[in-house]
Design a protein around this motif. Structure first.
Motif, mmCIF file in Angstrom:
data_model
loop_
_atom_site.group_PDB
_atom_site.id
_atom_site.type_symbol
_atom_site.label_atom_id
_atom_site.label_comp_id
_atom_site.label_asym_id
_atom_site.label_seq_id
_atom_site.Cartn_x
_atom_site.Cartn_y
_atom_site.Cartn_z
ATOM 1 N N TYR A 383 51.315 -0.352 45.340
ATOM 2 C CA TYR A 383 51.752 -0.704 46.693
ATOM 3 C C TYR A 383 50.986 -1.921 47.215
ATOM 4 O O TYR A 383 51.576 -2.824 47.823
ATOM 5 C CB TYR A 383 51.537 0.497 47.609
ATOM 6 C CG TYR A 383 51.966 0.262 49.037
ATOM 7 C CD1 TYR A 383 53.306 0.142 49.379
ATOM 8 C CD2 TYR A 383 51.018 0.144 50.057
ATOM 9 C CE1 TYR A 383 53.697 -0.077 50.688
ATOM 10 C CE2 TYR A 383 51.395 -0.080 51.368
ATOM 11 C CZ TYR A 383 52.738 -0.197 51.673
ATOM 12 O OH TYR A 383 53.112 -0.417 52.972
ATOM 13 N N ASP A 384 49.677 -1.957 46.968
ATOM 14 C CA ASP A 384 48.878 -3.093 47.440
ATOM 15 C C ASP A 384 49.249 -4.378 46.698
ATOM 16 O O ASP A 384 49.302 -5.467 47.299
ATOM 17 C CB ASP A 384 47.389 -2.799 47.265
ATOM 18 C CG ASP A 384 46.911 -1.685 48.188
ATOM 19 O OD1 ASP A 384 47.595 -1.437 49.199
ATOM 20 O OD2 ASP A 384 45.879 -1.060 47.888
ATOM 21 N N LEU A 385 49.516 -4.280 45.404
ATOM 22 C CA LEU A 385 49.920 -5.467 44.659
ATOM 23 C C LEU A 385 51.289 -5.967 45.104
ATOM 24 O O LEU A 385 51.556 -7.169 45.067
ATOM 25 C CB LEU A 385 49.933 -5.162 43.159
ATOM 26 C CG LEU A 385 48.558 -5.039 42.493
ATOM 27 C CD1 LEU A 385 48.694 -4.577 41.054
ATOM 28 C CD2 LEU A 385 47.804 -6.362 42.555
ATOM 29 N N ARG A 386 52.144 -5.055 45.535
ATOM 30 C CA ARG A 386 53.441 -5.478 46.074
ATOM 31 C C ARG A 386 53.237 -6.278 47.358
ATOM 32 O O ARG A 386 53.941 -7.267 47.623
ATOM 33 C CB ARG A 386 54.321 -4.264 46.328
ATOM 34 C CG ARG A 386 55.800 -4.611 46.544
ATOM 35 C CD ARG A 386 56.647 -3.377 46.725
ATOM 36 N NE ARG A 386 56.579 -2.514 45.557
ATOM 37 C CZ ARG A 386 56.112 -1.276 45.557
ATOM 38 N NH1 ARG A 386 55.650 -0.768 46.684
ATOM 39 N NH2 ARG A 386 56.097 -0.558 44.472
ATOM 40 N N LYS A 387 52.273 -5.876 48.166
ATOM 41 C CA LYS A 387 51.954 -6.648 49.372
ATOM 42 C C LYS A 387 51.457 -8.045 49.008
ATOM 43 O O LYS A 387 51.846 -9.046 49.642
ATOM 44 C CB LYS A 387 50.883 -5.921 50.188
ATOM 45 C CG LYS A 387 51.363 -4.686 50.944
ATOM 46 C CD LYS A 387 50.210 -4.141 51.769
ATOM 47 C CE LYS A 387 50.648 -2.956 52.605
ATOM 48 N NZ LYS A 387 49.529 -2.434 53.432
#
Length: 473
Positions: A383-387
């Motif tokens: 999820y953080d890498l998608r951000k």
């Protein structure tokens, strides 16, 4: 011929022999030692002598290191097992080949070990060195191996007649390789100052696992020192002052930067098993292996540069907390006030120099290592890498599952973390104390900058009506 003991460094024995003896072309030294190798165990019938069973096993047998002087490649080492099928390891130094070709071309230079410290024609030497990564280098490598392995090494196990009858031939494979890029400085003091600043900035941002000062001295020895030359431990391997280096290791791939001599800063990429490069290992693929290592070295130097000199574009801070779109998917913004997103940014920057990028699992592992908190899962990392991808701070090219940090994104991430952790937080903490405490033992330039900002920000906060003290009710 010398029989070496366990733990004895064979290359040091050869270097000491070369330093004290004059040798010509050919074999000048043979070192024997025990080492594990695959051998064939043959059992014969006691009565008829017919071979009954043949079993392949691993055993400690004698290995012989043939040290050879070649007119084109300099010092060549061939390590061969004394038992069939006589596996061999050939160790070559490309710097010696480049030096021989440069002498033939009339290019003046000075060498210290395997490093060119002074070059009369840098462009000409670069052309000679680049020839080693061209397809023509395959023939040269095969020729030097064939020139010595059959006539100087294998002949002790199989003579030339037996080699001819059995059609015994070697097939060469590139197992280990090293690629280096050197930066030459006119001023050694300027080089040390630059390299020290790069280390101070990047070792925390890139999570450098190893930072060492070889031989223990920080100060450069002066030529007019009354005590004479530097101590003996400083001049080992022809070093004239303490060599500072650091490295980043990814499995069997290693990137390293260090000073060599008084005016050379070297960036180096080493692969201890060419399978890590995900290409074929045959000698016919030698140019592809060197090209891959050159790309790793370039990305490593770029990552150091991006982490060292950070930058934030205009309006980026205003756009950072806002949501964004990644294809048809809406992603959330990035809030630097949350420790989790700062840890995700720090882990992405630490993995920016990974040769093949990094996976979600590797990113989650790095976050847990940086925060010492085992609750960070792979789902949270995804999820953080998608951000980060939504803000252009990370990329996932094609259908691969590996993430990459572009150079400009690495600059931005380094600037965001430095602004939050090394500018805003220290200044706010220093504003609360109107008086400076005891002066630290090591007063650096950054300490003076912080003190100047602290005193200046106190006046600015007063003019803006901001007070660090709690207002009375």
């Amino acid at each position: 011929m010398i029989y070496c003991k366990a733990g004895q460094r064979k290359h040091r024995v050869a270097e000491e022999y070369l330093a004290t003896h004059e040798v010509r072309t050919g074999v000048f030294l043979i070192l024997a030692a025990k080492a594990p190798a695959s051998v064939w165990e043959v059992r014969r019938s006691p009565s008829s002598g017919v071979i009954g069973t043949i079993a392949k096993k691993t055993a400690y047998v004698n290995h012989y290191s043939f040290h050879i002087i070649d007119p084109q490649w300099g010092h060549v080492t061939i390590k061969m097992s004394g038992h069939p099928p006589f596996p061999a390891q050939v160790i070559l130094n490309g710097h010696e080949h480049v030096a021989a070709r440069a002498r033939a071309a009339g290019i003046g230079f000075a060498k210290e070990g395997n490093c060119f410290t002074e070059i009369a024609d840098p462009q000409g030497l670069a052309r000679v060195a680049d020839a080693l990564s061209q397809p023509a280098a395959i023939g040269r490598l095969g020729q030097v191996c064939d020139r010595w392995i059959y006539t100087a090494c294998l002949c002790f196990g199989l003579d030339l007649a037996e080699q001819g009858m059995s059609w015994f031939r070697y097939s060469y494979t590139v197992y280990q390789a090293e690629y280096s890029r050197n930066l030459l400085f006119r001023s050694g003091a300027q080089m040390e100052d630059l390299f020290d600043r790069v280390i101070d900035r990047t070792r925390s941002r890139l999570d450098i696992p190893a930072l060492r000062t070889l031989f223990g001295l920080k100060n450069r020895p002066h030529h007019n020192r009354a005590a004479g030359p530097p101590a003996q431990e400083i001049v080992i391997e022809n070093s004239q002052y303490g060599l500072t280096w650091f490295r980043i290791r990814f499995g069997l791939l290693q990137c390293k930067a260090y000073t060599k001599g008084e005016h050379v800063l070297r960036f180096e990429a080493t692969v201890h098993n060419t399978r890590e490069l995900r290409c074929r290992r045959g000698i016919d693929n030698f140019p592809q292996i060197i090209t891959a290592l050159a790309g790793i070295t370039g990305r490593f130097a770029t990552a150091l540069d991006c982490a060292d000199i950070a930058f934030i574009a205009d309006g980026f801070l205003d756009d950072l907390p806002l949501p964004s779109r990644l294809g048809a998917t809406r992603t959330g913004g990035i809030d630097l006030n949350k420790p989790r997103i700062r840890a995700a940014l720090s882990a992405a920057l630490a993995l920016a120099s990974a040769p093949h990028g990094f996976t979600i699992a590797e990113h989650a592992t790095k976050v847990r290592a940086l925060t010492h908190h085992n609750g960070y899962t792979a789902r949270q990392a995804a999820y953080d890498l998608r951000k980060l991808r939504g803000k252009g701070l990370a990329a996932k090219p094609g259908r691969t599952r590996r993430y990459h940090i572009p150079p400009e994104a690495a600059r931005t991430i380094a600037a965001l973390l430095a602004l939050r952790d090394q500018v805003i937080a220290p200044i706010l903490a220093g504003i609360r104390s109107p008086r400076r405490g005891r002066k630290p033992a090591h007063w650096t330039r950054i300490d003076r900058d912080y003190e100047t900002l602290r005193t200046g920000m106190q006046a600015l906060f007063h003019d803006l009506g901001i007070t660090p003290a709690t207002a009375a009710a």
